[in-house]
Every structure is written in C-alpha cells, then in structure tokens.
Design an enzyme around this catalytic site. Structure first.
Site, PDB file in Angstrom:
ATOM      1  N   HIS A   9       0.797  -1.346   0.057  1.00 15.87           N
ATOM      2  CA  HIS A   9       0.059  -0.035   0.092  1.00 15.87           C
ATOM      3  C   HIS A   9       0.844   1.208   0.058  1.00 15.87           C
ATOM      4  CE1 HIS A   9      -3.624  -2.254   1.373  1.00 15.87           C
ATOM      5  NE2 HIS A   9      -2.651  -2.986   1.933  1.00 15.87           N
ATOM      6  N   TYR A  51      -2.124  -1.483   8.980  1.00 18.73           N
ATOM      7  CA  TYR A  51      -1.058  -2.073   8.224  1.00 18.73           C
ATOM      8  C   TYR A  51       0.175  -2.871   9.189  1.00 18.73           C
ATOM      9  CZ  TYR A  51      -2.204   1.622   4.797  1.00 18.73           C
ATOM     10  OH  TYR A  51      -2.933   2.407   4.203  1.00 18.73           O
ATOM     11  N   HIS A  99      -2.482  -3.411  -3.385  1.00 21.06           N
ATOM     12  CA  HIS A  99      -3.890  -3.049  -3.341  1.00 21.06           C
ATOM     13  C   HIS A  99      -4.935  -2.889  -4.409  1.00 21.06           C
ATOM     14  CE1 HIS A  99      -6.946  -0.510  -0.351  1.00 21.06           C
ATOM     15  NE2 HIS A  99      -7.271  -1.536  -0.940  1.00 21.06           N
ATOM     16  N   LYS A 130      -8.767   1.369  -7.140  1.00 24.52           N
ATOM     17  CA  LYS A 130      -7.931   2.435  -6.375  1.00 24.52           C
ATOM     18  C   LYS A 130      -6.547   2.500  -7.053  1.00 24.52           C
ATOM     19  CE  LYS A 130      -9.721   1.456  -1.604  1.00 24.52           C
ATOM     20  NZ  LYS A 130      -9.794   2.578  -0.632  1.00 24.52           N
ATOM     21  N   CYS A 188      -3.860   3.014  -5.111  1.00 24.20           N
ATOM     22  CA  CYS A 188      -2.954   2.427  -4.331  1.00 24.20           C
ATOM     23  C   CYS A 188      -2.243   1.128  -4.604  1.00 24.20           C
ATOM     24  CB  CYS A 188      -3.741   2.293  -2.890  1.00 24.20           C
ATOM     25  SG  CYS A 188      -2.731   1.532  -1.454  1.00 24.20           S
TER      26      CYS A 188
HETATM   27 ZN   LIG Z   1      -4.111   0.574  -0.092  1.00 20.35          ZN
END
Ligand SMILES: [Zn+2]
Length: 137
Positions: A10, A39, A115, A121, A123
């Site tokens: 991420h 995380y 991700h 996304k 990310c």
């Molecule tokens: Zn992420």
C-alpha cells in the site's frame, strides 16, 4: 502464528516528500473505528521501517483480503495535487525489496501484490506485478 500466504503493498496516499509517523496513521485508523493501525509495517522516506500492527494479528488494509495476508505501506503515493504518483525514494525501494524478501522467507508467501489488484484504487500508485518486489515468488 496464523498462516500468511500473501503480502499486499500500500501507500499512505500522502504528498511526495511529506513524512508520516506510525502514530499519525494509527490515529487515522482509530478514527475510522479500527482497533489499531491497519498495516503491519511502515516504510519511511529514508528507508527506515517501523512496525505497525503485530503480524500475528489480522490487519485492516484490503477489504475482503485481510485473512491470510499481511499489509505493508510506504509513505507517499501522491503528488502535490494529490494525484496518484509513484513517489518511492531509492531508499524506500531498497527497503521494500528487503522487507518483501524477508516476508517470503519467513512465511513462505505464495504471492506479492498491490491493493489496486483488489480494489478500484490507485494504491500503491504503481503496478507491483511489473516491479522487482512483485517478481520474487
Ligand atoms: Zn491501500
């Protein structure tokens, strides 16, 4: 120890060059009602690594994919206008490679991913599959 088969990368989605502490991320995540930072490790701009949530505990980083995975994050991922950008410093790239290798050795990971492979996304603002960290297993 819970079985861990995959590492998901991420970004903090913060502007290039701005440092973010584990304490700050923990606060953001607690404000979302989570028990702790989501995380498991945080890679700072200078390549230093800090622990987040203990790896024995299921994370909160990828909806529907937290069981059986660990989630690591690098600080950055956006340009000054908050558009997605691969802002990784050379030190971060080095640290991410080392961390990925360590996790593969420790848990026998079968997959390293980003991700954005599981959600619409940006990310972590780069394609893990086309990066050296995505080609170690
Ligand atoms: Zn992420």
């Amino acid at each position: 120890m819970r079985p861990i088969k995959e590492l998901i990368w991420h970004c903090t989605a913060t502007p290039e060059g701005r440092e973010v502490s584990v304490a700050t991320i923990r606060q953001w995540h607690k404000e979302r009602g989570w028990s702790d930072i989501g995380y498991h490790k945080v890679v700072h701009l200078d390549g230093t690594v800090e622990d987040g949530r203990p790896e024995a505990t299921v994370g909160a980083h990828t909806s529907g994919h937290n069981t059986g995975t660990i989630g690591y994050v690098y600080v950055g991922g956006c340009d000054a206008k908050m558009n997605p950008k691969d802002t990784r410093t050379d030190a971060q790239k080095k640290a991410m490679l080392a961390l990925t290798r360590q996790a593969i050795a420790k848990y026998g990971l079968k997959k390293v991913s980003g991700h954005n492979q599981y959600a619409a996304k940006a990310c972590p603002s780069f394609d893990v599959r086309k990066d050296p960290i995505g080609n170690l297993v």
